[in-house]
Design a protein around this motif. Structure first.
Motif, PDB file in Angstrom:
ATOM      1  N   PHE A  59      14.226  -4.599  -4.096  1.00 59.00           N
ATOM      2  CA  PHE A  59      13.290  -5.397  -3.316  1.00 59.00           C
ATOM      3  C   PHE A  59      11.868  -4.873  -3.511  1.00 59.00           C
ATOM      4  CE2 PHE A  59      17.070  -5.632  -0.262  1.00 59.00           C
ATOM      5  CZ  PHE A  59      17.519  -6.833  -0.804  1.00 59.00           C
ATOM      6  N   TRP A  60      10.865  -5.708  -3.240  1.00 59.73           N
ATOM      7  CA  TRP A  60       9.477  -5.290  -3.471  1.00 59.73           C
ATOM      8  C   TRP A  60       9.029  -4.199  -2.486  1.00 59.73           C
ATOM      9  CZ3 TRP A  60       6.355  -6.092   0.715  1.00 59.73           C
ATOM     10  CH2 TRP A  60       6.666  -7.136   1.592  1.00 59.73           C
ATOM     11  N   TRP A  61       9.778  -3.992  -1.417  1.00 57.32           N
ATOM     12  CA  TRP A  61       9.470  -2.909  -0.480  1.00 57.32           C
ATOM     13  C   TRP A  61      10.322  -1.660  -0.783  1.00 57.32           C
ATOM     14  CZ3 TRP A  61      11.654  -7.608   1.073  1.00 57.32           C
ATOM     15  CH2 TRP A  61      13.011  -7.579   1.357  1.00 57.32           C
ATOM     16  N   GLY A  62      11.097  -1.686  -1.870  1.00 58.27           N
ATOM     17  CA  GLY A  62      12.006  -0.596  -2.187  1.00 58.27           C
ATOM     18  C   GLY A  62      11.347   0.570  -2.905  1.00 58.27           C
ATOM     19  N   LYS A  63      12.156   1.567  -3.233  1.00 57.65           N
ATOM     20  CA  LYS A  63      11.653   2.840  -3.748  1.00 57.65           C
ATOM     21  C   LYS A  63      10.962   2.710  -5.103  1.00 57.65           C
ATOM     22  CE  LYS A  63      15.797   4.296  -6.239  1.00 57.65           C
ATOM     23  NZ  LYS A  63      16.768   5.384  -6.480  1.00 57.65           N
ATOM     24  N   ASP A  64      11.361   1.721  -5.916  1.00 61.72           N
ATOM     25  CA  ASP A  64      10.745   1.574  -7.235  1.00 61.72           C
ATOM     26  C   ASP A  64       9.374   0.912  -7.175  1.00 61.72           C
ATOM     27  OD1 ASP A  64      12.978   2.734  -8.269  1.00 61.72           O
ATOM     28  OD2 ASP A  64      13.842   0.896  -9.115  1.00 61.72           O
ATOM     29  N   SER A  65       9.039   0.347  -6.026  1.00 64.67           N
ATOM     30  CA  SER A  65       7.783  -0.390  -5.907  1.00 64.67           C
ATOM     31  C   SER A  65       6.859   0.159  -4.826  1.00 64.67           C
ATOM     32  CB  SER A  65       8.081  -1.871  -5.586  1.00 64.67           C
ATOM     33  OG  SER A  65       8.981  -2.424  -6.524  1.00 64.67           O
ATOM     34  N   THR A  66       7.352   1.101  -4.044  1.00 59.72           N
ATOM     35  CA  THR A  66       6.588   1.589  -2.895  1.00 59.72           C
ATOM     36  C   THR A  66       6.697   3.098  -2.753  1.00 59.72           C
ATOM     37  OG1 THR A  66       8.030  -0.055  -1.844  1.00 59.72           O
ATOM     38  CG2 THR A  66       6.068   0.537  -0.676  1.00 59.72           C
ATOM     39  N   LYS A 102       4.981  -4.572  -7.469  1.00 60.20           N
ATOM     40  CA  LYS A 102       4.344  -3.820  -6.387  1.00 60.20           C
ATOM     41  C   LYS A 102       3.469  -4.734  -5.530  1.00 60.20           C
ATOM     42  CE  LYS A 102       4.398   0.696  -8.629  1.00 60.20           C
ATOM     43  NZ  LYS A 102       3.602   1.868  -9.053  1.00 60.20           N
ATOM     44  N   ALA A 103       3.615  -4.605  -4.220  1.00 60.50           N
ATOM     45  CA  ALA A 103       2.906  -5.516  -3.322  1.00 60.50           C
ATOM     46  C   ALA A 103       2.346  -4.839  -2.078  1.00 60.50           C
ATOM     47  CB  ALA A 103       3.845  -6.652  -2.897  1.00 60.50           C
ATOM     48  N   VAL A 104       2.965  -3.753  -1.637  1.00 53.92           N
ATOM     49  CA  VAL A 104       2.588  -3.174  -0.346  1.00 53.92           C
ATOM     50  C   VAL A 104       1.129  -2.734  -0.319  1.00 53.92           C
ATOM     51  CG1 VAL A 104       3.070  -1.320   1.306  1.00 53.92           C
ATOM     52  CG2 VAL A 104       4.961  -2.512   0.194  1.00 53.92           C
ATOM     53  N   TYR A 105       0.651  -2.190  -1.440  1.00 53.02           N
ATOM     54  CA  TYR A 105      -0.746  -1.753  -1.498  1.00 53.02           C
ATOM     55  C   TYR A 105      -1.709  -2.896  -1.188  1.00 53.02           C
ATOM     56  CZ  TYR A 105      -1.501  -4.340  -5.820  1.00 53.02           C
ATOM     57  OH  TYR A 105      -1.635  -5.356  -6.730  1.00 53.02           O
ATOM     58  N   ALA A 106      -1.289  -4.130  -1.490  1.00 52.38           N
ATOM     59  CA  ALA A 106      -2.178  -5.282  -1.354  1.00 52.38           C
ATOM     60  C   ALA A 106      -2.124  -5.936   0.023  1.00 52.38           C
ATOM     61  CB  ALA A 106      -1.840  -6.326  -2.423  1.00 52.38           C
ATOM     62  N   ILE A 107      -1.115  -5.630   0.817  1.00 55.44           N
ATOM     63  CA  ILE A 107      -0.961  -6.343   2.087  1.00 55.44           C
ATOM     64  C   ILE A 107      -1.334  -5.505   3.303  1.00 55.44           C
ATOM     65  CG2 ILE A 107       0.797  -7.873   1.145  1.00 55.44           C
ATOM     66  CD1 ILE A 107       2.934  -6.232   2.496  1.00 55.44           C
ATOM     67  N   LEU A 108      -1.497  -4.203   3.117  1.00 58.34           N
ATOM     68  CA  LEU A 108      -1.939  -3.365   4.219  1.00 58.34           C
ATOM     69  C   LEU A 108      -3.442  -3.552   4.449  1.00 58.34           C
ATOM     70  CD1 LEU A 108       0.112  -0.139   3.447  1.00 58.34           C
ATOM     71  CD2 LEU A 108       0.505  -1.781   5.301  1.00 58.34           C
ATOM     72  N   PRO A 109      -3.995  -3.133   5.570  1.00 62.25           N
ATOM     73  CA  PRO A 109      -5.429  -3.317   5.844  1.00 62.25           C
ATOM     74  C   PRO A 109      -6.298  -2.836   4.686  1.00 62.25           C
ATOM     75  CG  PRO A 109      -4.331  -2.517   7.797  1.00 62.25           C
ATOM     76  CD  PRO A 109      -3.300  -2.496   6.704  1.00 62.25           C
ATOM     77  N   GLY A 110      -7.240  -3.689   4.297  1.00 63.55           N
ATOM     78  CA  GLY A 110      -8.102  -3.398   3.166  1.00 63.55           C
ATOM     79  C   GLY A 110      -7.611  -3.977   1.870  1.00 63.55           C
ATOM     80  N   GLY A 111      -6.343  -4.400   1.835  1.00 63.61           N
ATOM     81  CA  GLY A 111      -5.770  -4.995   0.635  1.00 63.61           C
ATOM     82  C   GLY A 111      -6.141  -6.452   0.486  1.00 63.61           C
ATOM     83  N   ILE A 112      -6.081  -6.945  -0.744  1.00 61.66           N
ATOM     84  CA  ILE A 112      -6.533  -8.311  -1.030  1.00 61.66           C
ATOM     85  C   ILE A 112      -5.597  -9.376  -0.439  1.00 61.66           C
ATOM     86  CG2 ILE A 112      -7.786  -7.660  -3.121  1.00 61.66           C
ATOM     87  CD1 ILE A 112      -5.400  -8.645  -4.752  1.00 61.66           C
TER      88      ILE A 112
END
Length: 383
Positions: free
Chosen positions: A194-201, A142-152
């Motif tokens: 992919f890290w932007w796919g349904k299992d991760s986002t 999982k990565a999307v939570y971390a790259i949107l505004p406010g993410g690390i």
């Protein structure tokens, strides 16, 4: 077809009456003149037929690896180039010299320029590395939570978008104008690979990611030579196709990817997989056609194919028979990587001289409603 899908398509049809009189307009109001002209001409070409595309067709082939910017397996078979040329931005985010498939970005820029100069159309996918682990695009941590505004990782992600923006804006033709690109980021998002796919986002994360990317490229970096392509993998319901749709204001083309598979390869498996492929494709095309009309967008098959094309009549008796009754902009088959040492197999999706389906591909080329480079060049798609 499921009852709920009939209901979905019924309401899509009703909505279509309300939008049918509206002109299709590019989502980027500040798009370059050439980009707006391309989008307009894509609509003109919809009435002429289906454009054929091939991924990285100028970069390598089944029996050759040294690109000269002119050779293509497709050209070697039909003496013409695809109308649509596929490329990948993967690794540009980290300023690498080679893309995810080993193609030098400098070389790719020159080939994209050559395509534009001869009136062809360029499209990009982006197999982006995982911004949290810095692993491969198939690392679905999982990565999307971390790259949107406010993410690390937001600052890092912005830098990656900066690198992509710089490259996209550097693509210019001999006329000095920026080259329009059909841009297909975060593709096959309803799959889990992919890290932007349904299992991760989550749905919200995906929509936010797509919209953030478009806003950043357009409004922060001034990238105005992109036509945005929404893309799923093959889907099981109409609601699955539209569940993560980011919005009409950021999408210009709707598309899906679907492949034929048969393993092991034998006559019985080829016939069985053909029947399954046609059934799935027609279902997906029917849904996509309704969605495209309801949202007033262009439709396309962004990726398809049958690895190593073991069916001698695949082009006319499978692919064309499947899509001939639908209005789609283009169909693109995947790359001709040739021998894959690690997998111990040949990996290619367009024929080369002597390949079992090469004669049928020539027949496919001769069909009045399949469009290749020579067919579209007379339309001056950027003017």
């Amino acid at each position: 077809m499921k009852f709920k899908d009939f209901t979905f398509l019924f309401f899509c049809s009703l909505f279509t009456f309300c939008v049918s009189a509206q002109e299709m307009r590019l989502s980027d109001a500040k798009a370059t003149v050439e980009t707006k002209n391309l989008y307009k001409n894509l609509q003109v070409l919809l009435k002429k037929g289906v454009m054929f595309g091939h991924h990285e067709t100028l970069s390598y082939g089944v029996e050759w690896k040294k690109a000269d910017g002119k050779r293509s397996d497709v050209f070697d078979v039909v003496n013409d180039y695809p109308a649509v040329f596929g490329w990948d931005l993967g690794k540009i985010e980290r300023n690498r010299l080679l893309n995810v498939d080993g193609v030098p970005f400098i070389e790719m820029r020159e080939q994209i320029k050559a395509v534009y100069d001869m009136g062809g159309i360029n499209t990009f996918s982006w197999h982006m590395d995982n911004p949290v682990t810095l692993g491969h695009h198939a690392d679905n941590t999982k990565a999307v939570y971390a790259i949107l505004p406010g993410g690390i990782k937001n600052a890092l992600f912005n830098k990656w978008l900066d690198n992509a923006a710089t490259y996209l804006k550097s693509l210019k033709g001999s006329d000095g104008k920026q080259i329009p690109i059909l841009f297909r980021p975060y593709h096959e998002h309803n799959g889990g690979w992919f890290w932007w796919g349904k299992d991760s986002t989550s749905t919200k994360e995906y929509v936010d990611l797509y919209r953030y990317t478009v806003d950043y490229l357009k409004n922060k970096k001034g990238v105005h030579n992109l036509i945005y392509v929404f893309n799923t993998n093959s889907f099981n319901s109409a609601s699955e196709f539209t569940q993560r749709y980011p919005g009409d204001d950021v999408i210009d083309i709707v598309s899906f990817d679907s492949y034929q598979f048969a393993n092991p390869i034998n006559d019985a498996n080829i016939l069985a997989s053909k029947a399954k492929y046609i059934e799935l494709m027609k279902y997906d095309l029917t849904v996509m056609d309704s969605v495209a009309k309801a949202h007033n967008k262009i439709a396309a098959i962004a990726e398809t194919g049958f690895e190593a094309i073991p069916d001698a009549k695949w082009w006319t008796a499978t692919l064309w028979d499947t899509m001939k009754d639908y209005q789609i902009s283009y169909v693109m088959v995947w790359r001709n990587a040739g021998w894959m040492e690690k997998e111990k197999k040949f990996h290619y999706y367009a024929p080369y001289p002597g390949q079992i389906s090469a004669k049928d591909f020539q027949d496919f080329y001769q069909l009045p409603n399949t469009l290749f480079q020579k067919d579209i060049s007379k339309y001056n798609v950027y003017q």
